[in-house]
Design an enzyme around this catalytic site. Structure first.
Site, PDB file in Angstrom:
ATOM      1  N   HIS A 155       0.832  -1.215   0.000  1.00  0.00           N
ATOM      2  CA  HIS A 155       0.000   0.000   0.000  1.00  0.00           C
ATOM      3  C   HIS A 155       0.865   1.263   0.000  1.00  0.00           C
ATOM      4  O   HIS A 155       0.430   2.308   0.458  1.00  0.00           O
ATOM      5  CB  HIS A 155      -0.954   0.041   1.196  1.00  0.00           C
ATOM      6  CG  HIS A 155      -1.719  -1.233   1.409  1.00  0.00           C
ATOM      7  ND1 HIS A 155      -2.961  -1.462   0.875  1.00  0.00           N
ATOM      8  CD2 HIS A 155      -1.378  -2.367   2.065  1.00  0.00           C
ATOM      9  CE1 HIS A 155      -3.363  -2.673   1.216  1.00  0.00           C
ATOM     10  NE2 HIS A 155      -2.416  -3.247   1.930  1.00  0.00           N
ATOM     11  N   SER A 276      15.157  21.410 -16.057  1.00  0.00           N
ATOM     12  CA  SER A 276      13.975  22.209 -16.371  1.00  0.00           C
ATOM     13  C   SER A 276      14.419  23.497 -17.045  1.00  0.00           C
ATOM     14  O   SER A 276      15.484  24.033 -16.740  1.00  0.00           O
ATOM     15  CB  SER A 276      13.229  22.525 -15.066  1.00  0.00           C
ATOM     16  OG  SER A 276      12.484  23.718 -15.212  1.00  0.00           O
ATOM     17  N   LYS A 282      16.073  21.621 -10.850  1.00  0.00           N
ATOM     18  CA  LYS A 282      15.422  20.358 -11.192  1.00  0.00           C
ATOM     19  C   LYS A 282      16.347  19.348 -11.850  1.00  0.00           C
ATOM     20  O   LYS A 282      17.222  19.685 -12.634  1.00  0.00           O
ATOM     21  CB  LYS A 282      14.248  20.613 -12.155  1.00  0.00           C
ATOM     22  CG  LYS A 282      13.060  21.313 -11.542  1.00  0.00           C
ATOM     23  CD  LYS A 282      12.409  20.541 -10.402  1.00  0.00           C
ATOM     24  CE  LYS A 282      11.632  19.351 -10.875  1.00  0.00           C
ATOM     25  NZ  LYS A 282      10.458  19.750 -11.678  1.00  0.00           N
ATOM     26  N   GLU A 289       9.792   8.156 -16.699  1.00  0.00           N
ATOM     27  CA  GLU A 289       8.460   8.697 -16.985  1.00  0.00           C
ATOM     28  C   GLU A 289       8.011   8.380 -18.410  1.00  0.00           C
ATOM     29  O   GLU A 289       6.861   7.999 -18.650  1.00  0.00           O
ATOM     30  CB  GLU A 289       8.453  10.217 -16.799  1.00  0.00           C
ATOM     31  CG  GLU A 289       8.655  10.659 -15.368  1.00  0.00           C
ATOM     32  CD  GLU A 289       8.913  12.161 -15.300  1.00  0.00           C
ATOM     33  OE1 GLU A 289       7.952  12.927 -15.384  1.00  0.00           O
ATOM     34  OE2 GLU A 289      10.088  12.556 -15.199  1.00  0.00           O
TER      35      GLU A 289
END
Ligand code: ARG
Length: 463
Positions: A155, A276, A282, A289
């Protein structure tokens, strides 16, 4: 003039040509198409269905066309519809009317099925090689970080300590099954459809076994209708590809989480992350992804082809031309993802201190319950006792490791110093000492097994 123009009185409308031509995507099958044609012509010559010198001229012409395509010298003609007719047209332009004998005893329906099978057989082997490379990266990561302990989750809540290596090897197992699924898929793809003709077979005395031998097929299709209309081998492939993507996507999702500042478990190499354009701080896990995102495409390819097939009567229907782009897209996407995932993983640093800190505390609660159960308390009662203990710790703002012997004894007379010795992530993993468990000596066994499977598969692939 079309190769099939005899029956027609009017020219094809340009819009019709644009709509039904497939050459702009099936041109990728030129190599398979030519190989198939060479084998077919060779057999026609050997069986004296055409003269042997005619077969030789045809094969020679086809080899020259292959070389020219490979050298980038050929521009395909959209008016010639698809790769099969483009190549036949090029052949006839080169060697004259004898080129028209190539299509004796054959139809584009069995020809296209053949080309696809040849194409997929190759793709499957390439992808299997990439899976092995990925499995090697997983094994290497596991070995290089063998002592490293992390929390296992259920979980997405910290559950019990595990070895990082155990986690990597879980993925090894998934990709092992994927590899085996592709082997199954290869076996079903490795069946020669040629000889089915348009749908019913051919009136010429062909030798299908000979064509199979020339092209390296292990079996020949036993029903001509099935041979030209079945695409389940391609669906097998797309299903296997989807599942590989799902496995990559799950690992990708974990890497996205782990590389967040909130987890901080791993740091990806600069070479496999991006920045970024606005936020200077970043460092983004784009590979993971994108792989997660591209999984949707491949699943879409699978559903697309299933849907194409579901309503078409036997045998060939032009709908089947819609099979190719799904297959190409899935094969390309999968290869792109597998190709980038292995180096991303190999260059990923794991922060052992962070993972270990996260693996202690309440993640050790099950071990304490097990301790009481081993002293004779029914497990359900032990669970209740430790639940209360955890609640006490939360109230007192303490970790389980910080409890004294006295505090423990307040919760159960069965506790003694031995219980305190249990309270470390190392002790916890060490106790799970059975096949499949996360104890270091068990994980060593998993590693040995993994290396053995990889070595064997490498040998099989090289054959
Ligand atoms: N381009 C066609 C395909 O991809 C080849 C087979 C065409 N056969 C036919 N009868 N029109 O399916």
């Amino acid at each position: 003039m079309k190769l099939w123009g005899g029956r027609f009185q009017q020219e094809t409308d340009g819009r019709m040509d644009d709509f039904h031509s497939s050459i702009h995507f099936d041109c990728r099958l030129y190599r398979e198409d030519i190989e198939g044609s060479i084998a077919h012509a060779t057999m026609l010559g050997e069986c004296r269905i055409i003269a042997q010198n005619e077969a030789q001229v045809i094969c020679q012409g086809l080899k020259e066309i292959l070389a020219e395509i490979e050298a980038g010298k050929v521009e395909f003609d959209p008016g010639a519809e698809d790769i099969h007719m483009n190549i036949e047209k090029l052949l006839t332009e080169r060697i004259g009317p004898v080129g028209g004998k190539l299509h004796t005893g054959r139809s584009r329906n069995d020809q296209v099925a053949l080309d696809l099978r040849l194409y997929l057989k190759r793709q499957i082997r390439v992808i299997q090689g990439q899976i092995l490379t990925l499995q090697e990266a997983l094994v290497e990561r596991a070995e290089a970080n063998f002592d490293l302990i992390m929390p296992g989750y259920t979980h997405l809540q910290r559950a019990q300590p595990i070895l990082f290596a155990h986690h990597m090897l879980a993925y090894f197992e998934m990709f092992q099954r994927d590899y085996e699924r592709l082997s199954d898929c290869f076996r079903r793809t490795d069946v020669l459809p040629l000889g089915a003709g348009a749908l019913a077979g051919t009136t010429f005395p062909i030798r299908r076994e000979r064509v199979a031998e020339l092209l390296g097929f292990s079996a020949i299709a036993q029903n001509s209708l099935d041979a030209v209309s079945d695409r389940d081998f391609a669906i097998d492939f797309l299903a296997a590809a989807s599942l590989i993507m799902v496995h990559l996507s799950r690992l990708g999702e974990e890497i996205v989480l782990w590389s967040s500042q909130e987890f901080g478990f791993v740091e990806l190499s600069d070479s496999f992350s991006t920045g970024s354009s606005i936020m200077p701080q970043k460092k983004n896990p784009d590979v993971a992804e994108l792989v997660r995102g591209k999984t949707g495409r491949v699943m879409g390819d699978l559903v697309g082809l299933l849907t194409v097939l579901k309503g078409i009567p036997l045998a060939y229907n032009k709908d089947l031309q819609e099979d190719k782009e799904s297959i190409f897209d899935a094969a390309d996407t999968l290869q792109g993802c597998l190709g980038i995932f292995a180096p991303m993983l190999s260059t990923m640093k794991v922060r052992g201190q962070v993972t270990k800190n996260a693996a202690g505390g309440f993640a050790l609660a099950t071990d304490l319950a097990d301790f009481l159960a081993k002293r004779g308390l029914p497990f359900r009662q032990a669970h209740e006792v430790i639940g209360k203990l955890v609640y006490y710790c939360i109230q007192e703002q303490k970790e389980l490791e910080e409890l004294t012997g006295e505090e423990l004894a307040n919760f159960s007379p069965l506790f003694d110093e031995e219980a305190l010795n249990l309270l470390s992530p190392e002790a916890s993993v060490g106790l799970r000492d059975h096949t499949g468990g996360t104890a270091p000596n068990q994980v060593v066994r998993q590693l040995e097994r993994a290396k053995g499977l990889i070595a064997k598969a490498r040998q099989d692939l090289d054959r």
